[in-house]
Design a protein around this motif. Structure first.
Motif, PDB file in Angstrom:
ATOM      1  N   GLY A 404     -10.624   4.839  59.007  1.00  0.00           N
ATOM      2  CA  GLY A 404      -9.439   5.109  58.077  1.00  0.00           C
ATOM      3  C   GLY A 404      -8.282   5.272  58.559  1.00  0.00           C
ATOM      4  N   LYS A 405      -7.910   4.447  59.644  1.00  0.00           N
ATOM      5  CA  LYS A 405      -6.667   4.363  60.209  1.00  0.00           C
ATOM      6  C   LYS A 405      -5.756   3.155  60.104  1.00  0.00           C
ATOM      7  CE  LYS A 405      -4.604   5.826  64.860  1.00  0.00           C
ATOM      8  NZ  LYS A 405      -5.026   6.233  66.091  1.00  0.00           N
ATOM      9  N   ARG A 406      -4.228   3.204  59.672  1.00  0.00           N
ATOM     10  CA  ARG A 406      -3.583   2.036  59.685  1.00  0.00           C
ATOM     11  C   ARG A 406      -3.001   1.420  61.219  1.00  0.00           C
ATOM     12  NH1 ARG A 406      -0.605   4.654  54.438  1.00  0.00           N
ATOM     13  NH2 ARG A 406      -1.382   2.851  53.074  1.00  0.00           N
ATOM     14  N   PRO A 407      -3.330   0.319  61.477  1.00  0.00           N
ATOM     15  CA  PRO A 407      -2.789  -0.242  62.844  1.00  0.00           C
ATOM     16  C   PRO A 407      -1.143  -0.342  63.038  1.00  0.00           C
ATOM     17  CG  PRO A 407      -3.503  -2.255  61.503  1.00  0.00           C
ATOM     18  CD  PRO A 407      -3.681  -0.718  60.632  1.00  0.00           C
ATOM     19  N   TYR A 408      -0.818  -0.647  64.240  1.00  0.00           N
ATOM     20  CA  TYR A 408       0.476  -1.010  64.496  1.00  0.00           C
ATOM     21  C   TYR A 408       0.812  -2.063  63.290  1.00  0.00           C
ATOM     22  CZ  TYR A 408       4.501  -2.154  67.718  1.00  0.00           C
ATOM     23  OH  TYR A 408       5.587  -2.645  68.315  1.00  0.00           O
ATOM     24  N   GLN A 409       2.082  -2.028  63.064  1.00  0.00           N
ATOM     25  CA  GLN A 409       2.322  -3.215  62.084  1.00  0.00           C
ATOM     26  C   GLN A 409       3.691  -3.457  61.990  1.00  0.00           C
ATOM     27  OE1 GLN A 409       1.621  -4.732  59.243  1.00  0.00           O
ATOM     28  NE2 GLN A 409      -0.540  -4.092  58.581  1.00  0.00           N
ATOM     29  N   THR A 410       4.130  -4.345  61.004  1.00  0.00           N
ATOM     30  CA  THR A 410       5.303  -5.274  60.846  1.00  0.00           C
ATOM     31  C   THR A 410       6.513  -4.481  60.207  1.00  0.00           C
ATOM     32  OG1 THR A 410       6.344  -7.409  60.120  1.00  0.00           O
ATOM     33  CG2 THR A 410       4.697  -6.177  58.708  1.00  0.00           C
ATOM     34  N   ILE A 411       7.493  -5.021  60.135  1.00  0.00           N
ATOM     35  CA  ILE A 411       8.980  -4.510  59.519  1.00  0.00           C
ATOM     36  C   ILE A 411       9.790  -5.233  58.931  1.00  0.00           C
ATOM     37  CG2 ILE A 411       9.187  -2.991  61.770  1.00  0.00           C
ATOM     38  CD1 ILE A 411      11.125  -4.743  62.925  1.00  0.00           C
ATOM     39  N   ILE A 412      10.682  -4.435  57.947  1.00  0.00           N
ATOM     40  CA  ILE A 412      11.683  -4.832  57.381  1.00  0.00           C
ATOM     41  C   ILE A 412      13.024  -4.040  57.321  1.00  0.00           C
ATOM     42  CG2 ILE A 412      10.427  -6.101  55.508  1.00  0.00           C
ATOM     43  CD1 ILE A 412      10.432  -3.712  53.877  1.00  0.00           C
ATOM     44  N   ARG A 413      14.099  -4.498  56.796  1.00  0.00           N
ATOM     45  CA  ARG A 413      15.070  -3.452  56.858  1.00  0.00           C
ATOM     46  C   ARG A 413      16.303  -3.792  55.772  1.00  0.00           C
ATOM     47  NH1 ARG A 413      18.747  -3.994  62.318  1.00  0.00           N
ATOM     48  NH2 ARG A 413      16.816  -2.710  63.141  1.00  0.00           N
ATOM     49  N   MET A 414      17.056  -2.574  55.620  1.00  0.00           N
ATOM     50  CA  MET A 414      18.113  -2.421  54.855  1.00  0.00           C
ATOM     51  C   MET A 414      19.344  -1.706  55.430  1.00  0.00           C
ATOM     52  SD  MET A 414      17.117  -1.602  50.733  1.00  0.00           S
ATOM     53  CE  MET A 414      16.700  -2.929  49.621  1.00  0.00           C
ATOM     54  N   ALA A 415      20.432  -2.049  54.811  1.00  0.00           N
ATOM     55  CA  ALA A 415      21.578  -1.150  55.469  1.00  0.00           C
ATOM     56  C   ALA A 415      22.672  -0.928  54.261  1.00  0.00           C
ATOM     57  CB  ALA A 415      22.503  -2.141  56.431  1.00  0.00           C
ATOM     58  N   THR A 416      23.110   0.386  54.530  1.00  0.00           N
ATOM     59  CA  THR A 416      23.979   0.797  53.340  1.00  0.00           C
ATOM     60  C   THR A 416      25.447   1.219  54.273  1.00  0.00           C
ATOM     61  OG1 THR A 416      23.245   3.255  53.715  1.00  0.00           O
ATOM     62  CG2 THR A 416      22.203   1.628  51.951  1.00  0.00           C
ATOM     63  N   ARG A 417      26.406   1.300  53.371  1.00  0.00           N
ATOM     64  CA  ARG A 417      27.587   1.708  54.066  1.00  0.00           C
ATOM     65  C   ARG A 417      28.284   2.610  53.040  1.00  0.00           C
ATOM     66  NH1 ARG A 417      30.536  -3.461  56.683  1.00  0.00           N
ATOM     67  NH2 ARG A 417      30.781  -4.060  54.405  1.00  0.00           N
ATOM     68  N   GLU A 418      28.679   3.554  53.584  1.00  0.00           N
ATOM     69  CA  GLU A 418      29.405   4.559  52.768  1.00  0.00           C
ATOM     70  C   GLU A 418      28.765   5.076  51.420  1.00  0.00           C
ATOM     71  OE1 GLU A 418      33.471   3.689  52.233  1.00  0.00           O
ATOM     72  OE2 GLU A 418      33.896   3.521  54.269  1.00  0.00           O
ATOM     73  N   GLY A 419      27.471   5.017  51.546  1.00  0.00           N
ATOM     74  CA  GLY A 419      26.386   5.433  50.542  1.00  0.00           C
ATOM     75  C   GLY A 419      26.356   4.315  49.561  1.00  0.00           C
ATOM     76  N   GLU A 420      26.887   3.099  49.687  1.00  0.00           N
ATOM     77  CA  GLU A 420      26.538   2.035  48.846  1.00  0.00           C
ATOM     78  C   GLU A 420      25.653   0.849  49.581  1.00  0.00           C
ATOM     79  OE1 GLU A 420      27.370   1.528  45.618  1.00  0.00           O
ATOM     80  OE2 GLU A 420      28.973   2.971  45.622  1.00  0.00           O
ATOM     81  N   PHE A 421      24.868   0.232  48.880  1.00  0.00           N
ATOM     82  CA  PHE A 421      24.003  -0.944  49.443  1.00  0.00           C
ATOM     83  C   PHE A 421      24.811  -1.975  49.787  1.00  0.00           C
ATOM     84  CE2 PHE A 421      22.214  -5.096  48.610  1.00  0.00           C
ATOM     85  CZ  PHE A 421      21.274  -5.076  49.376  1.00  0.00           C
ATOM     86  N   TRP A 422      24.482  -2.243  50.950  1.00  0.00           N
ATOM     87  CA  TRP A 422      25.158  -3.627  51.785  1.00  0.00           C
ATOM     88  C   TRP A 422      24.439  -4.681  52.081  1.00  0.00           C
ATOM     89  CZ3 TRP A 422      26.630  -4.167  57.580  1.00  0.00           C
ATOM     90  CH2 TRP A 422      27.310  -5.477  57.785  1.00  0.00           C
TER      91      TRP A 422
END
Length: 532
Positions: A404-422
């Motif tokens: 019942g455990k999740r294994p080591y996994q993959t990743i994604i990313r976002m970045a914001t600047r001054e509170g706005e999506f970038w």
């Protein structure tokens, strides 16, 4: 390539050089970027038909299951970061599956293994519950405008009526047998059901038209019955039975109990930009630590925080990064900078979609290695992941194999600047991922590159096969290589298909003032950024 084609970066930085490549794609009404053009266009069609970024992302992911089947599919896992313009916040979706309730390390070691087998006779040990389908449905229900049935139709059409195979994907479908493991085609040949993904009996070559009818029927079943048709119907029975026949532990109750989870994303500030990742059990924390100069600990600490303690706040603190930074010297390579062995290759797809309203979805879908475990569930076309092979058999490690455990996994990313999506971006490629993410964000923040330039730029990879190895897409200036070697690094320059070892990324940036979207796609892959 001669030095005259490599431009020196500003200042004293080493190696983020690039030669002019394809121009970035510009649009205002919507954009999709991923590793296969047919899938990118699928997502764009959804945007043009009135869907939003989340609808487009799921449609693109489903299409990739068909047109890039070695890397992704309903037999794997997914993660998503979503930005909704009206909420102005990032949310994280963990669509990864857990190990079977009966999974245990004693069974593995009693069979004579010192690690969980990734393929072969007992490949079922590496199969955790596939989380993708529930993740798709969860994202659509929470933030989409269209139905799951609608967004799956293009993928079903490609599976039933066929599509031409692109170059890099054909290469990956074949794979390469090595002393340490089997290539993709060889894995599929081990069992009769693998031929469902080898329609002519062998891997297709560039330009072949491929049809995957059993996979098409599975996608149609999911379109009509939703996630329940996958986790509680005939499909789940077939998955569980086949995994147990192949040495694993899955039973129908494991699939029926599966659910995705909404998480608070984790972040760090990098020179005025807030960079967001999904929290562990994904390795995104490693990328954030790298921005703080503390990448080395990801393999030591990343695990399922719902089962074991993962000191997320401490690992992301600037103070902790300072203690790790003090271990790095300018004159010579650090002898043992990581725990574990960040070497295993990975087959994963990344995609990003941004609509004209400024909503964005950054999504990754993975089988881990080429066609995952090599297990294709008979009469379904479902290739099952082998993410469970990343569990540790060391009882003192937080990523220790438990039920019942999740294994080591993959990743994604976002970045914001001054509170706005970038930015919505990602770089797939196993343990290259956090390294690639670090390099792409540095290219854009530190060197002012646009979305395409940041992906075109030279990319390096550190692996532990030879401690201190640095590899690159193409040759650095000779003085750079010589200086790094003097400091103890071993330099290995890659070319041709070896370039795919540097991962494959996509980037979409948005200007909040003009709404202009700027997209780029990995030059080492077959993909595309498309907009309207």
């Amino acid at each position: 390539m001669s030095d005259q084609y490599i431009q020196s970066p500003p200042g004293d930085a080493i190696c983020p050089t690039f030669s002019p490549g394809d121009p970035a794609v510009l649009a205002r009404n919507g954009m999709v970027a991923t590793s296969q053009p047919l899938a990118a266009v699928t997502g764009l069609r959804v945007l043009m038909d009135g869907g939003n970024a989340v609808d487009a992302a799921v449609a693109t992911a489903a299409a990739l299951n068909v047109v890039e089947p070695a890397s992704t599919g309903v037999g794997g896992d997914m993660f998503a970061l979503i930005w909704m313009a009206n909420e102005k916040r990032v949310v994280a979706l963990n669509g990864s599956g857990r190990s079977a309730a009966a999974a245990n390390a004693a069974d593995v070691t009693s069979m004579g293994y010192d690690a969980i087998p990734k393929s072969g006779r007992d490949a079922g040990m590496s199969v955790s519950v596939p989380g993708t389908v529930h993740g798709w449905e969860t994202a659509i229900k929470a933030y989409g405008r269209m139905s799951l049935q609608d967004v799956l139709q293009p993928a079903i059409d490609y599976a039933i009526n066929g599509y031409p195979v692109s170059e890099v994907i054909a290469h990956g479908w074949k794979g390469t047998d090595t002393p340490g493991g089997l290539g993709s085609e060889s894995k599929l040949r081990q069992r009769p059901s693998g031929l469902e993904l080898l329609p002519t009996g062998e891997a297709p070559v560039h330009g072949d038209v491929v049809r995957l009818p059993t996979l098409g029927r599975t996608l149609q079943t999911i379109a009509e019955g939703g996630s329940e048709a996958f986790y509680k119907g005939d499909i789940s029975q077939r998955i569980a039975t086949y995994v147990r026949q192949s040495g694993g532990w899955l039973v129908p109750d494991d699939l029926a109990a599966h659910h995705s989870d909404w998480d608070e994303p984790i972040s760090t500030d990098y020179r005025g930009v807030t960079v967001w990742e999904c929290p562990p059990n994904g390795q995104g924390i490693g990328a954030l630590m790298a921005l703080n100069l503390g990448f080395a600990d990801a393999l030591r600490y990343v695990a399922d925080p719902r089962v074991t303690d993962v000191p997320i706040d401490a690992l992301l603190s600037k103070e902790y990064a300072g203690t790790r930074r003090d271990l790095i010297g300018p004159s010579h390579v650090v002898e043992k900078p990581v725990y574990g062995d960040p070497l295993a290759s990975s087959d994963t797809v990344y995609l990003t979609a941004v609509d004209g309203e400024g909503n964005a979805c950054s999504l990754i879908n993975s089988l881990y290695q080429g066609f995952g475990s090599g297990l294709v569930v008979p009469n379904t076309g479902i290739a099952l992941q082998n993410r469970g092979s990343l569990f540790s058999l060391d009882p003192d490690h937080p990523n220790y194999l438990q039920g019942g455990k999740r294994p080591y996994q993959t990743i994604i990313r976002m970045a914001t600047r001054e509170g706005e999506f970038w930015l919505s971006f990602g770089v797939m490629g196993g343990f290259q991922q956090p390294q690639g993410h670090l390099q792409v964000i540095s290219n854009m923040v530190d060197f002012g590159m646009n979305s395409q330039q940041a992906l075109d730029a030279l990319r390096f990879v550190w692996t532990s096969k030879i401690p201190g190895t640095l590899a690159s897409k193409r040759t650095c200036r000779r003085w750079t290589i010589n200086e790094l070697r003097r400091r103890g690094h071993t330099i290995e320059v890659k070319s041709g298909y070896d370039r795919t070892g540097f991962g494959g990324g996509q980037v979409i940036a948005r200007d909040p003032e003009t709404g202009v979207l700027t997209g780029g796609s990995e030059p080492r892959k077959d993909g595309a950024a498309v907009g309207w």
